[in-house]
Design a protein around this motif. Sequence first.
Motif, PDB file in Angstrom:
ATOM      1  N   THR A 141      47.942  38.480  37.744  1.00 14.63           N
ATOM      2  CA  THR A 141      46.704  38.850  37.078  1.00 14.63           C
ATOM      3  C   THR A 141      46.328  37.793  36.044  1.00 14.63           C
ATOM      4  OG1 THR A 141      47.383  41.130  37.288  1.00 14.63           O
ATOM      5  CG2 THR A 141      45.595  40.672  35.768  1.00 14.63           C
TER       6      THR A 141
ATOM      7  N   HIS B 131      45.471  46.272  46.647  1.00 19.36           N
ATOM      8  CA  HIS B 131      44.128  46.474  46.086  1.00 19.36           C
ATOM      9  C   HIS B 131      44.213  47.049  44.670  1.00 19.36           C
ATOM     10  CE1 HIS B 131      39.769  46.952  46.380  1.00 19.36           C
ATOM     11  NE2 HIS B 131      39.935  48.067  45.688  1.00 19.36           N
TER      12      HIS B 131
ATOM     13  N   GLN C  29      46.597  46.747  42.549  1.00 22.73           N
ATOM     14  CA  GLN C  29      47.099  45.785  41.564  1.00 22.73           C
ATOM     15  C   GLN C  29      45.976  44.968  40.950  1.00 22.73           C
ATOM     16  OE1 GLN C  29      50.176  44.019  43.874  1.00 22.73           O
ATOM     17  NE2 GLN C  29      51.299  45.939  43.753  1.00 22.73           N
ATOM     18  N   GLY C  30      44.891  44.805  41.709  1.00 27.37           N
ATOM     19  CA  GLY C  30      43.731  44.099  41.174  1.00 27.37           C
ATOM     20  C   GLY C  30      43.062  44.843  40.030  1.00 27.37           C
ATOM     21  N   TYR C  31      43.383  46.153  39.885  1.00 26.90           N
ATOM     22  CA  TYR C  31      42.818  46.939  38.784  1.00 26.90           C
ATOM     23  C   TYR C  31      43.415  46.508  37.446  1.00 26.90           C
ATOM     24  CZ  TYR C  31      40.936  50.600  41.891  1.00 26.90           C
ATOM     25  OH  TYR C  31      40.248  51.316  42.812  1.00 26.90           O
TER      26      TYR C  31
ATOM     27  N   GLY D 207      44.998  44.299  34.435  1.00 26.03           N
ATOM     28  CA  GLY D 207      44.296  43.202  33.813  1.00 26.03           C
ATOM     29  C   GLY D 207      44.609  43.153  32.345  1.00 26.03           C
TER      30      GLY D 207
ATOM     31  N   ARG E 244      36.934  46.621  37.742  1.00 27.79           N
ATOM     32  CA  ARG E 244      37.267  45.204  37.650  1.00 27.79           C
ATOM     33  C   ARG E 244      36.517  44.378  38.701  1.00 27.79           C
ATOM     34  NH1 ARG E 244      39.255  42.921  34.571  1.00 27.79           N
ATOM     35  NH2 ARG E 244      40.446  41.385  35.719  1.00 27.79           N
TER      36      ARG E 244
ATOM     37  N   LYS F 154      35.486  45.029  41.529  1.00 22.68           N
ATOM     38  CA  LYS F 154      35.798  45.253  42.948  1.00 22.68           C
ATOM     39  C   LYS F 154      35.522  46.718  43.272  1.00 22.68           C
ATOM     40  CE  LYS F 154      40.134  43.945  43.392  1.00 22.68           C
ATOM     41  NZ  LYS F 154      41.343  43.513  44.107  1.00 22.68           N
TER      42      LYS F 154
END
Lengths: 330, 330
Positions: free
Chosen positions: A2, A48, A50-52, A54, A104, A106
């Motif tokens: 991240t 997916h 994990q992209g949250y 930050g 985020r 997405k």
Amino acid sequence: MTDITMFTSTLSLTALYSPIVAELRAVEERLLGELYSDLPLINELCAHVQGYGGKMLRPSLLLLAAQACGGIRDAHLTLATVLELIHLATLVHDDVLDQAEIRRNKPTIARMTSNETAVLVGDYLISHAYHLCSSLDKPAVARQVAACTNRVCEGELLQVHTRGQWSLSPELYLEIIRRKTAALTAAATELAATLSDCPVEWCRALHVYGEQVGIAFQIMDDLLDLTGNTVVVGKSLGSDRRLGKCTLPVIHFRRDADPPAWEAIQAWLTGANEQMACDIESAWQAALQETRQTARNHITQAQLALQTLPPTPAREQLQMWADFSIHRQR
Amino acid sequence: MTDITMFTSTLSLTALYSPIVAELRAVEERLLGELYSDLPLINELCAHVQGYGGKMLRPSLLLLAAQACGGIRDAHLTLATVLELIHLATLVHDDVLDQAEIRRNKPTIARMTSNETAVLVGDYLISHAYHLCSSLDKPAVARQVAACTNRVCEGELLQVHTRGQWSLSPELYLEIIRRKTAALTAAATELAATLSDCPVEWCRALHVYGEQVGIAFQIMDDLLDLTGNTVVVGKSLGSDRRLGKCTLPVIHFRRDADPPAWEAIQAWLTGANEQMACDIESAWQAALQETRQTARNHITQAQLALQTLPPTPAREQLQMWADFSIHRQR
């Protein structure tokens, strides 16, 4: 990995996190490792989610508190991973509750797949959080973590239950955010001290610090939902209005409003009027200012509590973290 | 207090539970006590959810296994409560996933309030399950419980992901129900032995027993969803068809079906035809019979595994429980 250089502020997260960069990476790696499944479908969903991540708010508070308590141990990395997993789970379930489409920048899991899948992915994350937590050799810490998630759920239930109550009392608003947000940040900083076998006064002081930072953070989050820009903040905004969530600016506005002003703001809140009536604009701005001041007051309490700890560079970072939480733009 | 005299069968639950009536009551009381909140709203929601309980499948398996392992200890009551809480949580979230309206002849939480509330009530139950679980003085047991819920979530995710796949393989069907249902029954019986400090062979044997009973129970549950009567079973039925969940009768039917027969059953499954075509009725009945036989085979394996344990009245009860799970009408 991240990107943790995401904030633009006089206080950047890069500067705040500089003493714990390696440890935050280690937490992210543990998180990845924990979520690995023999089922490819699940790995795709988790990638997916994990992209949250930050901000790494809870892990960073925990790790800085650990440094302020003498140093980061392996158990701190484990607990930081646990709290981030819990946080991710609440985000995924929140997006079901709030019918949010963007997180985020997405699409949310709920939007990308279905509400059903989002419910289960949240359950999967929380289950893994407890699984990892039970690997700690201090069962009392695992019990405190679960007591904390009990409170988080209570806060969320209270919030859903009070939807549409534009005349929510300030006490109930505070109780909701104390449970749903501040319980977890308080656990982060308090349990950092517990894992370091610190004196009970340090544990208590760090509990107060984490709780007050959490409250201020949530107040600002709610304010951004009403005033922020979706692209800058990186998530769906305006959902509080749409869902009838009464937050602090509305509570402050209401206290001083005469009936026509109160009617005018409700017309805007409920979407009956797209634009806010001009004649309440300045009172609304005053309510926003007062909200910022309330957040600042909580930060002052947080910083005061820190004085119990000995002066160290890590304590200084925690002071700065508190400041940052009310100056952020997203 | 839940009525545990609800089943009419040659083997009644009253008879099966007769050696553990007092302990099951104790589990229900602990469950009530655990869920108590300082917020009345939450107590109301939990009171409704307690009405979902009834079969007490997992607690009864655990308690009978504990008796077969030498006697019921306090930790067994705690763990039985934990597993029932987890089970209740999965029911509440399942009702969101399945859009079910009725559970135990009452409206579901999701129907009575909202999907949002149901998601949060499920989270609240699971959080309390882990909170109670972390009070056990064996952290390894808490870790195994969480490993088990990881598998439950994986099974549920696989199931949602394979919706609409009427040509699901028997292996994948088995894998789904092994994870989503049998993981928890296996944990119930295995951990009963672990808490009694039994030899590892007993733990393994009881794991096999619990897993096989769980698989058979789910096969019969799926069969009842296709063939049962809503009033007798006490919950919304037909949801598997409506949601495109492929279960064992369909898998067996498909193996022997020619293309027109396969087309005809799909027309019925998808609701394109309300009534099943007459010319496939006998093949469908054969598939149902084969499904019952498959469940019986799993029960035979369960009963075989029990032979590792010394012959006791409790072992006899477990044998009977296994039989009951395939003879029940609801």
